[in-house]
Design a protein around this motif. Structure first.
Motif, PDB file in Angstrom:
ATOM      1  N   LEU A 250      60.641 -33.351 -42.596  1.00  0.00           N
ATOM      2  CA  LEU A 250      61.068 -32.475 -41.762  1.00  0.00           C
ATOM      3  C   LEU A 250      61.268 -33.484 -40.190  1.00  0.00           C
ATOM      4  O   LEU A 250      60.835 -34.290 -40.320  1.00  0.00           O
ATOM      5  N   GLY A 251      62.772 -33.628 -39.851  1.00  0.00           N
ATOM      6  CA  GLY A 251      62.863 -34.956 -39.026  1.00  0.00           C
ATOM      7  C   GLY A 251      63.559 -36.032 -39.365  1.00  0.00           C
ATOM      8  O   GLY A 251      63.951 -36.859 -38.593  1.00  0.00           O
ATOM      9  N   SER A 252      63.144 -36.830 -40.939  1.00  0.00           N
ATOM     10  CA  SER A 252      63.837 -37.757 -40.461  1.00  0.00           C
ATOM     11  C   SER A 252      65.448 -37.726 -40.302  1.00  0.00           C
ATOM     12  O   SER A 252      66.008 -36.902 -41.518  1.00  0.00           O
ATOM     13  N   ALA A 253      65.406 -38.651 -40.586  1.00  0.00           N
ATOM     14  CA  ALA A 253      67.721 -39.271 -40.269  1.00  0.00           C
ATOM     15  C   ALA A 253      67.798 -39.456 -40.904  1.00  0.00           C
ATOM     16  O   ALA A 253      69.062 -39.679 -41.808  1.00  0.00           O
ATOM     17  N   SER A 254      67.499 -39.593 -42.320  1.00  0.00           N
ATOM     18  CA  SER A 254      67.523 -40.156 -43.646  1.00  0.00           C
ATOM     19  C   SER A 254      67.429 -39.835 -44.438  1.00  0.00           C
ATOM     20  O   SER A 254      68.303 -39.593 -46.154  1.00  0.00           O
ATOM     21  N   TYR A 255      66.484 -38.924 -44.736  1.00  0.00           N
ATOM     22  CA  TYR A 255      66.101 -38.078 -46.379  1.00  0.00           C
ATOM     23  C   TYR A 255      65.408 -37.400 -46.106  1.00  0.00           C
ATOM     24  O   TYR A 255      64.931 -36.424 -45.133  1.00  0.00           O
ATOM     25  N   ASP A 256      65.574 -35.936 -47.110  1.00  0.00           N
ATOM     26  CA  ASP A 256      65.218 -35.013 -47.539  1.00  0.00           C
ATOM     27  C   ASP A 256      63.737 -34.392 -48.048  1.00  0.00           C
ATOM     28  O   ASP A 256      63.137 -33.689 -47.349  1.00  0.00           O
ATOM     29  N   THR A 257      63.160 -35.627 -48.429  1.00  0.00           N
ATOM     30  CA  THR A 257      61.584 -34.791 -49.765  1.00  0.00           C
ATOM     31  C   THR A 257      61.385 -36.518 -49.494  1.00  0.00           C
ATOM     32  O   THR A 257      62.182 -38.214 -49.553  1.00  0.00           O
ATOM     33  N   LEU A 258      60.471 -36.229 -49.882  1.00  0.00           N
ATOM     34  CA  LEU A 258      59.492 -37.608 -50.709  1.00  0.00           C
ATOM     35  C   LEU A 258      58.222 -38.029 -51.652  1.00  0.00           C
ATOM     36  O   LEU A 258      58.229 -36.442 -51.467  1.00  0.00           O
ATOM     37  N   ASN A 259      58.149 -38.417 -52.295  1.00  0.00           N
ATOM     38  CA  ASN A 259      57.586 -38.516 -53.283  1.00  0.00           C
ATOM     39  C   ASN A 259      56.621 -39.414 -53.143  1.00  0.00           C
ATOM     40  O   ASN A 259      56.946 -40.293 -53.104  1.00  0.00           O
ATOM     41  N   ALA A 260      55.318 -39.627 -53.572  1.00  0.00           N
ATOM     42  CA  ALA A 260      54.536 -40.474 -54.119  1.00  0.00           C
ATOM     43  C   ALA A 260      53.071 -40.482 -54.789  1.00  0.00           C
ATOM     44  O   ALA A 260      52.952 -39.603 -55.428  1.00  0.00           O
ATOM     45  N   MET A 261      53.136 -42.048 -55.041  1.00  0.00           N
ATOM     46  CA  MET A 261      51.689 -42.175 -56.300  1.00  0.00           C
ATOM     47  C   MET A 261      51.090 -43.304 -56.323  1.00  0.00           C
ATOM     48  O   MET A 261      52.043 -44.409 -55.268  1.00  0.00           O
ATOM     49  N   ARG A 262      49.981 -43.011 -56.340  1.00  0.00           N
ATOM     50  CA  ARG A 262      48.714 -44.010 -56.219  1.00  0.00           C
ATOM     51  C   ARG A 262      48.952 -45.409 -57.672  1.00  0.00           C
ATOM     52  O   ARG A 262      49.033 -45.023 -58.812  1.00  0.00           O
ATOM     53  N   ILE A 263      49.416 -46.332 -56.753  1.00  0.00           N
ATOM     54  CA  ILE A 263      48.846 -48.002 -57.630  1.00  0.00           C
ATOM     55  C   ILE A 263      47.852 -47.827 -58.166  1.00  0.00           C
ATOM     56  O   ILE A 263      47.450 -48.860 -58.524  1.00  0.00           O
ATOM     57  N   ASP A 264      46.626 -48.268 -56.947  1.00  0.00           N
ATOM     58  CA  ASP A 264      45.586 -48.604 -56.547  1.00  0.00           C
ATOM     59  C   ASP A 264      45.390 -47.730 -55.489  1.00  0.00           C
ATOM     60  O   ASP A 264      45.527 -46.697 -54.546  1.00  0.00           O
ATOM     61  N   ALA A 265      43.842 -47.632 -55.013  1.00  0.00           N
ATOM     62  CA  ALA A 265      43.352 -47.596 -54.159  1.00  0.00           C
ATOM     63  C   ALA A 265      43.873 -47.312 -52.551  1.00  0.00           C
ATOM     64  O   ALA A 265      44.105 -46.839 -51.343  1.00  0.00           O
ATOM     65  N   TRP A 266      44.477 -48.897 -52.389  1.00  0.00           N
ATOM     66  CA  TRP A 266      45.023 -49.385 -51.386  1.00  0.00           C
ATOM     67  C   TRP A 266      46.963 -49.115 -51.050  1.00  0.00           C
ATOM     68  O   TRP A 266      47.276 -49.729 -50.810  1.00  0.00           O
ATOM     69  N   THR A 267      47.329 -48.941 -52.674  1.00  0.00           N
ATOM     70  CA  THR A 267      48.574 -49.633 -52.440  1.00  0.00           C
ATOM     71  C   THR A 267      49.159 -48.065 -53.146  1.00  0.00           C
ATOM     72  O   THR A 267      48.919 -47.021 -54.153  1.00  0.00           O
ATOM     73  N   VAL A 268      50.337 -47.194 -52.178  1.00  0.00           N
ATOM     74  CA  VAL A 268      51.301 -46.395 -52.555  1.00  0.00           C
ATOM     75  C   VAL A 268      52.660 -46.448 -52.998  1.00  0.00           C
ATOM     76  O   VAL A 268      52.737 -47.463 -52.078  1.00  0.00           O
ATOM     77  N   THR A 269      53.676 -45.801 -53.892  1.00  0.00           N
ATOM     78  CA  THR A 269      54.930 -46.549 -54.326  1.00  0.00           C
ATOM     79  C   THR A 269      55.173 -44.789 -54.342  1.00  0.00           C
ATOM     80  O   THR A 269      54.796 -43.717 -54.417  1.00  0.00           O
ATOM     81  N   SER A 270      56.743 -45.153 -53.135  1.00  0.00           N
ATOM     82  CA  SER A 270      57.418 -43.835 -53.125  1.00  0.00           C
ATOM     83  C   SER A 270      58.717 -43.802 -53.528  1.00  0.00           C
ATOM     84  O   SER A 270      59.315 -45.102 -53.145  1.00  0.00           O
ATOM     85  N   GLU A 271      59.357 -42.619 -53.370  1.00  0.00           N
ATOM     86  CA  GLU A 271      60.942 -42.538 -53.525  1.00  0.00           C
ATOM     87  C   GLU A 271      61.255 -42.019 -52.249  1.00  0.00           C
ATOM     88  O   GLU A 271      60.729 -40.192 -52.269  1.00  0.00           O
ATOM     89  N   GLU A 272      62.694 -42.103 -51.301  1.00  0.00           N
ATOM     90  CA  GLU A 272      62.416 -41.588 -50.607  1.00  0.00           C
ATOM     91  C   GLU A 272      63.997 -40.884 -51.028  1.00  0.00           C
ATOM     92  O   GLU A 272      64.987 -41.490 -51.433  1.00  0.00           O
ATOM     93  N   LYS A 273      64.588 -39.496 -51.228  1.00  0.00           N
ATOM     94  CA  LYS A 273      65.370 -38.646 -51.497  1.00  0.00           C
ATOM     95  C   LYS A 273      66.656 -37.894 -49.928  1.00  0.00           C
ATOM     96  O   LYS A 273      65.836 -37.550 -49.910  1.00  0.00           O
ATOM     97  N   ARG A 274      67.374 -37.996 -50.786  1.00  0.00           N
ATOM     98  CA  ARG A 274      68.964 -37.256 -49.975  1.00  0.00           C
ATOM     99  C   ARG A 274      69.461 -36.385 -50.758  1.00  0.00           C
ATOM    100  O   ARG A 274      70.322 -36.809 -51.830  1.00  0.00           O
ATOM    101  N   GLY A 275      69.136 -34.842 -50.996  1.00  0.00           N
ATOM    102  CA  GLY A 275      70.075 -34.025 -51.391  1.00  0.00           C
ATOM    103  C   GLY A 275      69.870 -34.108 -53.165  1.00  0.00           C
ATOM    104  O   GLY A 275      70.026 -34.248 -54.221  1.00  0.00           O
ATOM    105  N   GLY A 276      68.406 -34.768 -53.413  1.00  0.00           N
ATOM    106  CA  GLY A 276      67.939 -34.555 -54.838  1.00  0.00           C
ATOM    107  C   GLY A 276      68.390 -35.893 -55.508  1.00  0.00           C
ATOM    108  O   GLY A 276      67.715 -36.513 -56.419  1.00  0.00           O
ATOM    109  N   LYS A 277      68.811 -36.700 -54.699  1.00  0.00           N
ATOM    110  CA  LYS A 277      69.311 -38.553 -55.333  1.00  0.00           C
ATOM    111  C   LYS A 277      68.452 -39.247 -54.296  1.00  0.00           C
ATOM    112  O   LYS A 277      67.706 -39.458 -53.017  1.00  0.00           O
ATOM    113  N   THR A 278      68.117 -40.525 -55.522  1.00  0.00           N
ATOM    114  CA  THR A 278      66.895 -41.277 -54.122  1.00  0.00           C
ATOM    115  C   THR A 278      68.060 -42.392 -54.480  1.00  0.00           C
ATOM    116  O   THR A 278      69.123 -42.901 -54.392  1.00  0.00           O
TER     117      THR A 278
END
Length: 158
Positions: free
Chosen positions: A92-120
């Protein structure tokens, strides 16, 4: 009836333990972080003038709220809640993205995809330093105007 109470109590405790494990209180990102503008890099620039991010554990996952001032002096307020399960969650409120997902790589690192209209349209990597004092987010993608950008945001724990 009295023999069933320990079983029911065990189930209830198990459910709470599972919820707690989903977003552990020892997640190193939890807390408040302030953008260190001098150590951050923005392409194209200029970048954020200021930004504060707060990460809180919730039964649903991690609730994130960030506020800031962009290069033109505009104020931004973004909020979202996600779990480390790779599913898309609304931003909510993002100027560039509608959604975000997150996956843990390890205890310290997370990767995510930011999407707009269902597209990364963006990919980010979030890393907390081993001493827990610095949060670094590298982010590359395209904004709503179709312009490519990359940024390395460096935050200090508050």
């Amino acid at each position: 009836m009295s023999r069933g109470l320990p079983i029911i109590a065990g189930w209830i405790v198990g459910i709470f333990l599972c919820a707690a494990h989903a977003t552990s209180a020892d997640d190193p990102v939890l807390g408040t972080w302030e953008l260190n503008v001098a150590k951050s890099h923005f392409t194209p620039g200029p970048g954020w003038r200021s930004q504060i991010r707060t990460y809180q554990a919730t039964p649903e996952g991690v609730a994130v709220t960030w506020t800031g001032v962009d290069a033109k002096g505009g104020k931004m307020h973004v909020s979202y809640t996600y779990a480390y399960d790779g599913r898309d969650y609304p931003m909510l409120g993002s100027a560039s993205y509608d959604t975000l997902n997150a996956m843990r790589i390890d205890a310290w690192t997370v990767t995510s995809e930011e999407k707009r209209g269902g597209k990364t349209v963006g990919v980010a990597m979030r890393t907390v330093s081993r001493d827990g004092k610095v949060l670094t987010i590298t982010d590359k993608g395209t904004n709503r105007k179709g312009q490519a950008f990359s940024q390395q945001l460096v935050f200090d724990r508050q």
